[in-house]
Write a protein that holds these residues in place. Structure first.
Motif, PDB file in Angstrom:
ATOM      1  N   TRP A 115       0.748  -1.192   0.135  1.00  0.00           N
ATOM      2  CA  TRP A 115       0.086   0.129  -0.062  1.00  0.00           C
ATOM      3  C   TRP A 115       0.788   1.193   0.119  1.00  0.00           C
ATOM      4  O   TRP A 115       0.378   2.354  -0.257  1.00  0.00           O
ATOM      5  CB  TRP A 115      -0.951   0.083   1.054  1.00  0.00           C
ATOM      6  N   THR A 116       2.371   1.343   0.172  1.00  0.00           N
ATOM      7  CA  THR A 116       3.014   2.193   0.028  1.00  0.00           C
ATOM      8  C   THR A 116       3.990   2.277  -1.326  1.00  0.00           C
ATOM      9  O   THR A 116       4.503   1.318  -1.266  1.00  0.00           O
ATOM     10  CB  THR A 116       3.942   2.435   1.463  1.00  0.00           C
ATOM     11  N   PRO A 117       3.618   3.337  -1.807  1.00  0.00           N
ATOM     12  CA  PRO A 117       4.465   3.139  -3.173  1.00  0.00           C
ATOM     13  C   PRO A 117       5.940   2.938  -2.958  1.00  0.00           C
ATOM     14  O   PRO A 117       6.755   2.498  -3.863  1.00  0.00           O
ATOM     15  CB  PRO A 117       4.187   4.526  -3.794  1.00  0.00           C
ATOM     16  N   ARG A 118       6.633   3.855  -1.836  1.00  0.00           N
ATOM     17  CA  ARG A 118       8.034   3.632  -1.719  1.00  0.00           C
ATOM     18  C   ARG A 118       8.461   2.297  -1.446  1.00  0.00           C
ATOM     19  O   ARG A 118       9.572   1.648  -1.944  1.00  0.00           O
ATOM     20  CB  ARG A 118       8.389   4.418  -0.364  1.00  0.00           C
ATOM     21  N   VAL A 119       7.541   1.426  -0.845  1.00  0.00           N
ATOM     22  CA  VAL A 119       8.163  -0.003  -0.685  1.00  0.00           C
ATOM     23  C   VAL A 119       7.849  -0.842  -1.834  1.00  0.00           C
ATOM     24  O   VAL A 119       8.678  -1.742  -2.179  1.00  0.00           O
ATOM     25  CB  VAL A 119       7.294  -0.795   0.576  1.00  0.00           C
TER      26      VAL A 119
END
Length: 86
Positions: free
Chosen positions: A50-54
């Motif tokens: 759910w986190t783009p950076r991940v």
């Protein structure tokens, strides 16, 4: 000797150093061709976080090809087991 007694006490109380501890974990939803007719969950695709950076750290959608490449951070000593195998 006092050292031997201390070691025996460590074994009975569970106070072992981290490098001597054993951890066992089985997922309940894994399958293999021998028991289930196909691999289940070992070949799971990488799902988006759910986190783009991940997401940037992973190959989203990559499919694994067991038994040589599995969707698990560790390879089971028994190989790609089936949770239904008694």
């Amino acid at each position: 000797t006092a050292a031997a007694a201390a070691n025996d006490d460590d074994l009975t109380t569970g106070h072992l150093p981290p490098e001597q501890r054993v951890h066992v974990f089985f997922y309940l939803w894994y399958g293999n061709p021998e028991t289930d007719g196909r691999y289940t969950h070992w070949n799971h695709k990488i799902l988006p976080h759910w986190t783009p950076r991940v997401n940037e750290q992973y190959d989203i959608g990559k499919a694994y090809t067991p038994p040589s490449s599995i969707h698990s951070p560790f390879y089971p000593k028994r190989g790609c087991y089936s949770s239904r195998d008694p």
